[in-house]
Design an enzyme around this catalytic site. Structure first.
Site, mmCIF file in Angstrom:
data_model
loop_
_atom_site.group_PDB
_atom_site.id
_atom_site.type_symbol
_atom_site.label_atom_id
_atom_site.label_comp_id
_atom_site.label_asym_id
_atom_site.label_seq_id
_atom_site.Cartn_x
_atom_site.Cartn_y
_atom_site.Cartn_z
ATOM 1 N N HIS A 148 3.665 3.631 -15.220
ATOM 2 C CA HIS A 148 4.911 3.831 -14.471
ATOM 3 C C HIS A 148 6.003 4.422 -15.370
ATOM 4 C CE1 HIS A 148 2.840 0.951 -11.835
ATOM 5 N NE2 HIS A 148 3.643 1.323 -10.869
ATOM 6 N N GLU A 162 -2.448 9.553 -0.926
ATOM 7 C CA GLU A 162 -1.910 10.759 -1.560
ATOM 8 C C GLU A 162 -2.844 11.943 -1.418
ATOM 9 O OE1 GLU A 162 -2.222 7.851 -3.253
ATOM 10 O OE2 GLU A 162 -0.182 7.176 -3.693
#
Lengths: 343, 343
Positions: free
Chosen positions: A136, A67
């Protein structure tokens, strides 16, 4: 807003996002899409379906799990005449690459005195409620909205998702496009049916920075974003049965916040409840309330209320998670308490 | 330092160690089998991740057991292990309490974290085990644990497990360099199961074997092909001994197999036809049993050890299913150290 009069179909947010991306890629060769599992898989949350087949691997790039590199690359692409759309699967994962976002993307235009803009879109999923644990399940709207130079949008329905995506890609600034997992239309996550709406096939935009009054009312203003718009609408329907008329405002954009629409609604109803599934403190709900209260704003008949996720990490076990998540019942109870205290 | 191809013979001599490895692989596979049954309860015929006694994502470790047992065979309770979002086999091999681990996965009060963590956030300080949900997140902490042991003059070490996808994260490269600079007693173990969700290693990694990347950080890099518990045992034995003796870090990459999807419910459309069947035909557990039998282990001894291991899992699941859920209000506990409720 350009309103299309052509054919509409009922689409999920995932399909609407995919369609917007495809249409804009066809229209503008500078648009490219990249991220983890966005190619062959079409995105874990279905936001890039069909793009690889149609546009090929040069413009639809499955990235390594890197990322820091691909968000940085998106900034460079944007500075070099491209319009990258980068997906990072879960908003929880942004810690890995935040520097490129808040120190580069958000500031490039400013630092360069307006000479180097950063037209990029960052797509990411938000939200919990399905037992996926605390890395998450976060929302983090306020984390991004707090940073000058970033625009932050979150659709509550498919029509807005397509229009906001087209606006986001065409915007000359970095736009964080958040989509809520409970609204995405992926069967395996369950979906609030109201998020699946008629979507015009034609090209249209939903303006960034403009909220929508999605239900009119006179007694109380319920402000939500993404999923919590639906909690507010459910609560408004329940309240209507008890003779209470609730107005529901869908923020659609978190930053820049449409303060005028919020103030107008609060002035009209005199009561304000903000529903936010992000952490409560220093969050969107506080900003909305401050918007109404500061500068001698609307005189409310009751103190405003926040129904937000408390200041704790998201627990795995459903008995705890659902206890603390906002829901329509909590909204109804808050409104009823507000009306009882100050009719 | 050069990259080593592990050529250790597959004739480890320690009979008890190999019996333990076999039984522990069987135990892990049985644990996952019972997780599968429980996970699918409430999710059929319509698969909805939020439903059933175990909601959320479920990342199963079937096929990767040799990595866990081959490495953990050398570890003591004081050695720290950080694992990934796919942690069960490693947790089991490290000796994490099976009952408390199962209860955590069911979100029960008797779980390792009282239901707060879930399957991606298992913490058992009694055996120094932790795992987390974001790729490459455990590497830095493993270096820290290793340095702490070194500063204490303990002979304890740390092991960071990661997937091959994590070797493309900045955190991987930074942690390796830091470990080498500090000569920290840490072993980095890459479980190369060939896929990061849908993206094949060959499509996102610039080198065929991550083991050669060790050269860039001045540490030995070892490549272990064949998903073979004995070869892993040998390679890990050298690395662990080096770390304990003050010889610094080692990188090991193990070729292993992911016999299930990225998570349960993954349609795996990105796999070539027949791949999963071919992998299952090379299932490492029956292969290991066949080797042990061929080398003179008695079937009865293997069955006895495996049977006892399976019985422990069965008991753990009975315990977990019968255990109570936490009170919802407990969600507010443990946000800060030394506090109970934080609201």
């Amino acid at each position: 807003m350009t309103t299309a009069t052509t054919t509409t179909r009922r689409l999920t947010i995932a399909k609407a996002m995919s369609e917007a991306l495809a249409q804009e890629m066809a229209r503008d060769p500078s648009v490219l899409v990249m991220g983890e599992d966005i190619g062959k898989l079409g995105g874990v949350f279905g936001a890039t379906q069909g793009l690889l087949d149609r546009f090929g691997p040069e413009r639809v790039r499955d990235t390594p799990i890197s990322e820091t590199a691909f968000m940085g690359a998106a900034v460079g692409l944007a500075a070099s005449g491209m319009r990258p759309v980068a997906e990072l699967m879960f908003v929880d994962f942004f810690g890995v690459c935040m520097d490129a976002i808040y120190n580069l993307a958000a500031k490039q235009n400013y630092f360069s005195g307006g000479k180097v803009s950063c037209p990029m879109v960052i797509m990411t999923s938000v939200g919990g409620g399905y037992g996926d644990g605390g890395q998450h399940s976060q929302c983090l709207y306020a984390t991004f909205a707090h940073l000058p130079g970033l625009k932050v949008v979150i659709p509550s329905n498919a029509r807005d998702a397509k229009g906001l995506m087209l606006s986001a890609i065409r915007d000359d600034n970095p736009v964080v496009f958040m989509f809520h997992k409970a609204l995405q239309g992926m069967g395996w996550l369950g979906t609030v049916q109201r998020s699946i709406t008629d979507v015009p096939e034609a090209d249209y935009t939903t303006p960034i920075g403009v909220a929508a009054v999605v239900r009119e009312g006179t007694d109380v203003t319920l402000v939500g974003l993404g999923l919590t718009v639906h909690l507010a609408l459910d609560a408004a329907a329940a309240l209507a049965k008890t003779g209470v008329s609730a107005e529901v405002v869908d923020l659609r954009t978190v930053s820049p916040l449409d303060r005028a629409t919020i103030r107008a609604s609060a002035a009209k109803t005199g009561r304000l409840v903000v529903i936010d599934d992000d952490y409560m403190s220093f969050g969107v709900s506080a900003e909305v309330i401050a918007t109404v209260c500061e500068h001698g704003g609307a005189r409310l008949r009751s103190p405003p209320m926040r129904i937000a996720y408390p200041d704790i990490p998201v627990p795995f076990t459903p008995v705890m998670e659902h206890f603390v998540l906002p829901n329509a019942e909590k909204v109804v109870a808050a409104v009823q308490a507000m009306l009882e205290a100050a009719p | 330092m050069s990259t080593l191809e592990s050529t250790a013979p597959s004739r480890a001599t320690n009979r008890n160690q190999r019996l333990w490895m076999y039984a522990t692989m069987v135990q892990s596979r049985h644990f996952e089998a019972l997780v599968k049954v429980a996970y699918l309860e409430g999710k059929q015929p319509l698969f909805n991740m939020a439903k059933g006694p175990i909601p959320g994502e479920m990342h199963l470790s079937d096929g990767q057991e040799p990595c866990a047992v081959g490495v953990c065979a050398h570890l003591r309770p004081g050695d720290a292990v950080t694992a990934t979002h796919r942690p069960h086999h490693i947790a089991i091999a490290k000796g994490v309490d099976l009952k408390a681990m199962a209860a955590e996965i069911f979100g029960k009060k008797a779980g390792l974290s009282g239901g707060r963590g879930g399957h991606m956030h298992l913490f058992d300080p009694a055996v120094n085990f932790a795992c987390s949900g974001i790729v490459a997140q455990g590497l830095g902490p493993a270096v820290g644990s290793a340095l702490a042991a070194k500063l204490r003059d303990a002979s304890d070490i740390a092991v960071a497990f990661l997937g091959e996808g994590a070797a493309n994260q900045g955190a991987f490269h930074e942690a390796l360099n830091l470990a080498a600079v500090w000569q920290a007693p840490v072993v980095f173990v890459i479980e190369d199961n060939a896929y990061g969700i849908s993206v094949a290693k060959r499509d996102c990694t610039a080198v065929e074997s991550n083991a050669i990347r060790a050269a860039g950080y001045g540490m030995p890099g070892v490549h272990v092909p064949g998903n073979d518990a004995d070869r892993i045992l040998a390679a890990a034995g050298e690395a662990v001994a080096r770390a304990r003796a003050g010889g610094g870090p080692t990188l090991i990459e193990i070729e292993t197999t992911r016999l299930e999807g990225h998570f349960m419910g993954d349609a795996e459309g990105y796999r070539p036809a027949g791949e999963v069947e071919a992998l299952k035909a090379r299932d490492p557990i029956p292969a290991y049993r066949a080797r042990l039998l061929a080398e003179g282990f008695e079937a009865e001894a293997l069955d006895r050890a495996a049977g006892a291991a399976i019985a422990e899992v069965d008991a753990a699941f009975v315990f977990a299913r019968r255990a109570d859920y936490p009170a919802p209000e407990e969600v507010f506990e443990h946000v800060f150290a030394g506090e109970g409720a934080s609201q």
